[in-house]
Design a protein around this motif. Structure first.
Motif, PDB file in Angstrom:
ATOM      1  N   PRO A  94       0.814  -1.224   0.000  1.00 56.57           N
ATOM      2  CA  PRO A  94       0.000   0.000   0.000  1.00 56.57           C
ATOM      3  C   PRO A  94       0.847   1.273   0.000  1.00 56.57           C
ATOM      4  O   PRO A  94       1.975   1.282   0.487  1.00 56.57           O
ATOM      5  CB  PRO A  94      -0.791  -0.100   1.308  1.00 56.57           C
ATOM      6  N   GLY A  95       0.262   2.340  -0.532  1.00 54.53           N
ATOM      7  CA  GLY A  95       0.872   3.661  -0.401  1.00 54.53           C
ATOM      8  C   GLY A  95       0.733   4.122   1.044  1.00 54.53           C
ATOM      9  O   GLY A  95      -0.042   3.558   1.824  1.00 54.53           O
ATOM     10  N   ILE A  96       1.443   5.154   1.416  1.00 60.74           N
ATOM     11  CA  ILE A  96       1.445   5.608   2.813  1.00 60.74           C
ATOM     12  C   ILE A  96       0.051   6.056   3.264  1.00 60.74           C
ATOM     13  O   ILE A  96      -0.362   5.772   4.385  1.00 60.74           O
ATOM     14  CB  ILE A  96       2.509   6.706   3.067  1.00 60.74           C
ATOM     15  N   LYS A  97      -0.707   6.742   2.423  1.00 59.62           N
ATOM     16  CA  LYS A  97      -2.054   7.173   2.814  1.00 59.62           C
ATOM     17  C   LYS A  97      -2.981   5.985   2.993  1.00 59.62           C
ATOM     18  O   LYS A  97      -3.827   5.973   3.893  1.00 59.62           O
ATOM     19  CB  LYS A  97      -2.628   8.157   1.790  1.00 59.62           C
ATOM     20  N   GLU A  98      -2.825   4.972   2.137  1.00 55.88           N
ATOM     21  CA  GLU A  98      -3.639   3.767   2.278  1.00 55.88           C
ATOM     22  C   GLU A  98      -3.312   3.046   3.584  1.00 55.88           C
ATOM     23  O   GLU A  98      -4.206   2.648   4.329  1.00 55.88           O
ATOM     24  CB  GLU A  98      -3.403   2.825   1.093  1.00 55.88           C
ATOM     25  N   LEU A  99      -2.029   2.892   3.866  1.00 56.59           N
ATOM     26  CA  LEU A  99      -1.617   2.209   5.097  1.00 56.59           C
ATOM     27  C   LEU A  99      -2.086   2.980   6.329  1.00 56.59           C
ATOM     28  O   LEU A  99      -2.577   2.398   7.301  1.00 56.59           O
ATOM     29  CB  LEU A  99      -0.099   2.029   5.114  1.00 56.59           C
ATOM     30  N   ALA A 100      -1.980   4.299   6.266  1.00 58.96           N
ATOM     31  CA  ALA A 100      -2.426   5.132   7.393  1.00 58.96           C
ATOM     32  C   ALA A 100      -3.936   5.026   7.620  1.00 58.96           C
ATOM     33  O   ALA A 100      -4.412   5.230   8.735  1.00 58.96           O
ATOM     34  CB  ALA A 100      -2.031   6.586   7.157  1.00 58.96           C
ATOM     35  N   SER A 101      -4.676   4.658   6.578  1.00 62.49           N
ATOM     36  CA  SER A 101      -6.133   4.594   6.715  1.00 62.49           C
ATOM     37  C   SER A 101      -6.606   3.478   7.641  1.00 62.49           C
ATOM     38  O   SER A 101      -7.739   3.504   8.116  1.00 62.49           O
ATOM     39  CB  SER A 101      -6.793   4.446   5.338  1.00 62.49           C
ATOM     40  N   ILE A 102      -5.758   2.496   7.916  1.00 60.14           N
ATOM     41  CA  ILE A 102      -6.172   1.417   8.823  1.00 60.14           C
ATOM     42  C   ILE A 102      -5.641   1.598  10.245  1.00 60.14           C
ATOM     43  O   ILE A 102      -5.882   0.756  11.104  1.00 60.14           O
ATOM     44  CB  ILE A 102      -5.815   0.017   8.279  1.00 60.14           C
ATOM     45  N   VAL A 103      -4.950   2.701  10.495  1.00 63.92           N
ATOM     46  CA  VAL A 103      -4.493   2.982  11.858  1.00 63.92           C
ATOM     47  C   VAL A 103      -5.711   3.256  12.736  1.00 63.92           C
ATOM     48  O   VAL A 103      -6.588   4.032  12.372  1.00 63.92           O
ATOM     49  CB  VAL A 103      -3.525   4.185  11.898  1.00 63.92           C
ATOM     50  N   GLU A 104      -5.754   2.606  13.869  1.00 67.66           N
ATOM     51  CA  GLU A 104      -6.807   2.846  14.859  1.00 67.66           C
ATOM     52  C   GLU A 104      -6.200   3.683  15.982  1.00 67.66           C
ATOM     53  O   GLU A 104      -5.447   3.184  16.804  1.00 67.66           O
ATOM     54  CB  GLU A 104      -7.367   1.521  15.408  1.00 67.66           C
ATOM     55  N   TRP A 105      -6.509   4.989  15.983  1.00 65.61           N
ATOM     56  CA  TRP A 105      -5.922   5.921  16.951  1.00 65.61           C
ATOM     57  C   TRP A 105      -6.425   5.675  18.366  1.00 65.61           C
ATOM     58  O   TRP A 105      -5.853   6.181  19.335  1.00 65.61           O
ATOM     59  CB  TRP A 105      -6.170   7.363  16.527  1.00 65.61           C
ATOM     60  N   GLN A 106      -7.459   4.901  18.502  1.00 67.33           N
ATOM     61  CA  GLN A 106      -7.992   4.559  19.814  1.00 67.33           C
ATOM     62  C   GLN A 106      -7.098   3.533  20.526  1.00 67.33           C
ATOM     63  O   GLN A 106      -7.192   3.360  21.732  1.00 67.33           O
ATOM     64  CB  GLN A 106      -9.402   3.985  19.621  1.00 67.33           C
ATOM     65  N   CYS A 107      -6.231   2.870  19.772  1.00 65.88           N
ATOM     66  CA  CYS A 107      -5.447   1.748  20.310  1.00 65.88           C
ATOM     67  C   CYS A 107      -3.941   1.952  20.136  1.00 65.88           C
ATOM     68  O   CYS A 107      -3.495   2.659  19.237  1.00 65.88           O
ATOM     69  CB  CYS A 107      -5.852   0.453  19.606  1.00 65.88           C
ATOM     70  N   LEU A 108      -3.202   1.285  20.979  1.00 62.19           N
ATOM     71  CA  LEU A 108      -1.738   1.245  20.924  1.00 62.19           C
ATOM     72  C   LEU A 108      -1.278  -0.199  21.052  1.00 62.19           C
ATOM     73  O   LEU A 108      -1.967  -1.032  21.618  1.00 62.19           O
ATOM     74  CB  LEU A 108      -1.122   2.038  22.079  1.00 62.19           C
ATOM     75  N   ARG A 109      -0.082  -0.450  20.533  1.00 69.12           N
ATOM     76  CA  ARG A 109       0.612  -1.735  20.704  1.00 69.12           C
ATOM     77  C   ARG A 109      -0.215  -2.946  20.360  1.00 69.12           C
ATOM     78  O   ARG A 109      -0.343  -3.820  21.201  1.00 69.12           O
ATOM     79  CB  ARG A 109       1.156  -1.841  22.124  1.00 69.12           C
ATOM     80  N   PRO A 110      -0.791  -3.093  19.213  1.00 64.16           N
ATOM     81  CA  PRO A 110      -0.672  -2.298  17.999  1.00 64.16           C
ATOM     82  C   PRO A 110      -1.799  -1.274  17.842  1.00 64.16           C
ATOM     83  O   PRO A 110      -2.879  -1.431  18.404  1.00 64.16           O
ATOM     84  CB  PRO A 110      -0.781  -3.346  16.888  1.00 64.16           C
ATOM     85  N   ALA A 111      -1.513  -0.275  17.042  1.00 68.47           N
ATOM     86  CA  ALA A 111      -2.478   0.794  16.748  1.00 68.47           C
ATOM     87  C   ALA A 111      -3.312   0.391  15.533  1.00 68.47           C
ATOM     88  O   ALA A 111      -3.251   0.999  14.469  1.00 68.47           O
ATOM     89  CB  ALA A 111      -1.749   2.107  16.499  1.00 68.47           C
ATOM     90  N   VAL A 112      -4.061  -0.683  15.710  1.00 68.45           N
ATOM     91  CA  VAL A 112      -4.891  -1.232  14.641  1.00 68.45           C
ATOM     92  C   VAL A 112      -6.050  -1.972  15.298  1.00 68.45           C
ATOM     93  O   VAL A 112      -5.968  -2.350  16.475  1.00 68.45           O
ATOM     94  CB  VAL A 112      -4.063  -2.177  13.730  1.00 68.45           C
ATOM     95  N   ASN A 113      -7.115  -2.153  14.573  1.00 66.16           N
ATOM     96  CA  ASN A 113      -8.240  -2.916  15.085  1.00 66.16           C
ATOM     97  C   ASN A 113      -7.848  -4.396  15.051  1.00 66.16           C
ATOM     98  O   ASN A 113      -7.803  -5.011  13.992  1.00 66.16           O
ATOM     99  CB  ASN A 113      -9.479  -2.656  14.222  1.00 66.16           C
ATOM    100  N   SER A 114      -7.551  -4.962  16.203  1.00 68.87           N
ATOM    101  CA  SER A 114      -7.027  -6.324  16.281  1.00 68.87           C
ATOM    102  C   SER A 114      -8.039  -7.391  15.901  1.00 68.87           C
ATOM    103  O   SER A 114      -7.652  -8.493  15.525  1.00 68.87           O
ATOM    104  CB  SER A 114      -6.495  -6.608  17.694  1.00 68.87           C
ATOM    105  N   SER A 115      -9.331  -7.101  15.969  1.00 62.97           N
ATOM    106  CA  SER A 115     -10.305  -8.101  15.532  1.00 62.97           C
ATOM    107  C   SER A 115     -10.358  -8.154  14.006  1.00 62.97           C
ATOM    108  O   SER A 115     -10.612  -9.202  13.428  1.00 62.97           O
ATOM    109  CB  SER A 115     -11.692  -7.819  16.111  1.00 62.97           C
ATOM    110  N   THR A 116     -10.081  -7.047  13.352  1.00 61.89           N
ATOM    111  CA  THR A 116     -10.060  -7.006  11.893  1.00 61.89           C
ATOM    112  C   THR A 116      -8.730  -7.507  11.358  1.00 61.89           C
ATOM    113  O   THR A 116      -8.687  -8.245  10.376  1.00 61.89           O
ATOM    114  CB  THR A 116     -10.306  -5.565  11.399  1.00 61.89           C
ATOM    115  N   PHE A 117      -7.645  -7.119  12.000  1.00 60.27           N
ATOM    116  CA  PHE A 117      -6.298  -7.494  11.581  1.00 60.27           C
ATOM    117  C   PHE A 117      -5.604  -8.240  12.720  1.00 60.27           C
ATOM    118  O   PHE A 117      -4.798  -7.664  13.450  1.00 60.27           O
ATOM    119  CB  PHE A 117      -5.505  -6.250  11.174  1.00 60.27           C
ATOM    120  N   PRO A 118      -5.928  -9.538  12.903  1.00 56.32           N
ATOM    121  CA  PRO A 118      -5.368 -10.288  14.032  1.00 56.32           C
ATOM    122  C   PRO A 118      -3.849 -10.440  13.931  1.00 56.32           C
ATOM    123  O   PRO A 118      -3.293 -10.480  12.845  1.00 56.32           O
ATOM    124  CB  PRO A 118      -6.065 -11.645  13.942  1.00 56.32           C
ATOM    125  N   ALA A 119      -3.224 -10.509  15.086  1.00 56.43           N
ATOM    126  CA  ALA A 119      -1.780 -10.749  15.203  1.00 56.43           C
ATOM    127  C   ALA A 119      -0.928  -9.699  14.495  1.00 56.43           C
ATOM    128  O   ALA A 119       0.173  -9.992  14.056  1.00 56.43           O
ATOM    129  CB  ALA A 119      -1.412 -12.159  14.730  1.00 56.43           C
TER     130      ALA A 119
END
Length: 186
Positions: free
Chosen positions: A112-137
């Motif tokens: 992905p391009g940087i804007k695309e990759l940034a679109s899946i960042v979940e700012w509500q979460c840390l370590r990892p900053a992603v929705n872990s139910s959508t993107f496990p592990a």
């Protein structure tokens, strides 16, 4: 080795790749699970961007745990492929996957391009900053984008420990990063 020892070692290996985000419900969710349509083939479609993402990073394989209609127990298991790659290897991983027949019926996967990759960042979460139910592990580490940085020999990426963008050296030893493939968009 006894069966119970093997089961215990297997559970230990799986738990190593299980990352539970630290989420703050007081912060507005930027990439909630409701935004993603989960498919049984190990992909999700983002209803906001229209992009189709692989749920597991390169070096991991998707496992629905025998329950294809229940996404809450889905997981990503390590494969023999490395999960950390140089930038050239990351770009090559997409080409290799596509030339080997692709995934989920498609042969147009890419980094992905940087804007695309940034679109899946979940700012509500840390370590990892992603929705872990959508993107496990998802490891709380750097992920490559396909976007070159303004500095020589660097590309942009996202550190999924905290969700911030950064510049990563592309030709220096020790700067291998993870990569998640995407398709769609333009």
């Amino acid at each position: 080795m006894t069966r119970s020892t093997l089961v215990g070692l297997t559970l230990m290996a799986i738990s190593v790749y299980s990352y539970a985000s630290e989420c703050n419900d007081a912060v507005h969710a930027t990439a909630p699970a409701s935004r993603f349509a989960v498919a049984a083939d190990g992909t999700v479609i983002d209803s906001v961007t229209g992009l189709q993402w692989q749920r597991c990073a390169v070096g991991f394989s998707f496992d629905d745990n025998g329950t294809p209609t229940v996404s809450s127990d889905d997981r990503c298991l390590p494969t023999e492929s490395p999960s950390r790659l140089s930038w050239a290897q990351a770009l090559g991983a997409a080409d290799s996957l596509n030339s080997d027949g692709g995934s989920a019926g498609f042969t147009d996967w890419r980094v992905p391009g940087i804007k695309e990759l940034a679109s899946i960042v979940e700012w509500q979460c840390l370590r990892p900053a992603v929705n872990s139910s959508t993107f496990p592990a998802t490891e709380p580490t750097r992920f490559w984008s396909s976007t070159p940085a303004a500095t020589i020999s660097s590309a942009l990426g996202i550190d999924f420990d905290d969700g911030h963008a950064l510049s990563i050296f592309t030709n220096a030893s020790g700067f291998e990063s993870a990569v998640r493939l995407v398709r769609g968009g333009g």
